[in-house]
Design a protein around this motif. Structure first.
Motif, mmCIF file in Angstrom:
data_model
loop_
_atom_site.group_PDB
_atom_site.id
_atom_site.type_symbol
_atom_site.label_atom_id
_atom_site.label_comp_id
_atom_site.label_asym_id
_atom_site.label_seq_id
_atom_site.Cartn_x
_atom_site.Cartn_y
_atom_site.Cartn_z
ATOM 1 N N ARG A 11 0.824 -1.338 0.041
ATOM 2 C CA ARG A 11 0.172 -0.049 0.090
ATOM 3 C C ARG A 11 0.772 1.305 0.061
ATOM 4 N N GLU A 30 1.027 4.092 -3.220
ATOM 5 C CA GLU A 30 0.682 5.370 -2.859
ATOM 6 C C GLU A 30 1.774 6.264 -3.278
ATOM 7 N N SER A 75 1.785 5.749 -7.367
ATOM 8 C CA SER A 75 0.516 5.933 -7.913
ATOM 9 C C SER A 75 0.424 6.897 -9.027
ATOM 10 N N LYS A 76 0.938 8.278 -8.641
ATOM 11 C CA LYS A 76 0.909 9.173 -9.545
ATOM 12 C C LYS A 76 1.682 8.821 -10.769
ATOM 13 N N ASN A 82 -0.042 6.430 -13.013
ATOM 14 C CA ASN A 82 -1.326 6.934 -13.713
ATOM 15 C C ASN A 82 -0.882 8.064 -14.735
ATOM 16 N N GLN A 87 -6.703 4.180 -15.338
ATOM 17 C CA GLN A 87 -6.182 4.387 -14.051
ATOM 18 C C GLN A 87 -5.906 3.146 -13.131
ATOM 19 N N ASP A 91 -5.530 1.855 -9.020
ATOM 20 C CA ASP A 91 -5.999 2.195 -7.845
ATOM 21 C C ASP A 91 -5.740 0.907 -6.933
ATOM 22 N N VAL A 122 -7.305 -1.314 -3.465
ATOM 23 C CA VAL A 122 -8.423 -1.020 -2.539
ATOM 24 C C VAL A 122 -8.170 -2.183 -1.628
ATOM 25 N N TYR A 127 -5.444 -6.218 0.139
ATOM 26 C CA TYR A 127 -5.314 -5.243 -0.724
ATOM 27 C C TYR A 127 -5.345 -5.891 -2.003
ATOM 28 N N LEU A 145 -4.988 -4.454 -6.596
ATOM 29 C CA LEU A 145 -4.924 -3.725 -7.468
ATOM 30 C C LEU A 145 -6.191 -3.748 -8.612
ATOM 31 N N LYS A 197 -9.357 0.715 -13.722
ATOM 32 C CA LYS A 197 -10.214 1.284 -14.059
ATOM 33 C C LYS A 197 -10.300 2.145 -15.377
#
Length: 167
Positions: free
Chosen positions: A7, A11, A14-15, A18, A29, A31, A33, A41, A43, A46
């Motif tokens: 995670r 984080e 991720s920028k 994406n 994209q 994410d 969850v 978690y 991946l 979307k």
């Protein structure tokens, strides 16, 4: 523990992931969850046009899109494993068009969390991208990138350095 690493790592990157997808022209994209009622978690992928979460990515994505995601996975894996010495990339760019090649080079070598402080051996048939890096973008690298053209003659490997001449 992989769960404790995944995670924060995602984080952190991720920028860049994406941004790469956006600049490469992919309408996806990613994410991460948390699964309900667990500490696990996963991946998710979307589609940005509102098609929701992609359930079967291998059936939904084209060959090129799968290659792009494979590069993203290698990118994150390098940081997950904290590869510091040598990263070997075997022709990661030649099957992509221009904007995707630039997005890949940007993600791998110019971003905040990039491979720029590592030794990278990038093997490619894509000579134009090598020329771009050596001639047009050397200021983005520190130290300046080095490139060579390799051939074999009578079983002997020959190397010719590709340099930016000021003539």
């Amino acid at each position: 523990n992989r769960k404790n690493i995944l995670r924060p790592l995602f984080e952190m990157y991720s920028k860049e992931i994406n941004d790469f997808l956006y600049y490469a022209g992919y309408k996806y994209q990613v994410d991460i969850v948390e699964e309900e009622h667990t500490t696990d978690y996963h991946l998710i992928l979307k589609h940005v046009d509102g098609e929701g979460v992609i359930q079967a990515a291998n059936e939904h994505l084209s060959f090129g899109e799968r290659n792009a995601f494979a590069l993203v996975i290698v990118y994150v894996w390098c940081f997950l494993r904290m590869i510091r010495y040598l990263v070997v990339l075997d022709d990661p760019i030649s099957s992509f068009d221009g904007n995707k090649k630039f997005a890949i080079i940007n993600m791998l070598f110019m971003g905040k969390h990039s491979l720029k402080n590592r030794t990278v051996l990038l093997l490619t048939h894509e000579f134009n991208t090598v020329i771009d890096v050596i001639y047009n973008m050397p200021y983005n690298f520190s130290p300046a990138p080095k490139a060579a053209f390799l051939t074999t003659k009578n079983g002997v490997l020959c190397e010719k350095e590709i340099k930016k001449n000021r003539y």
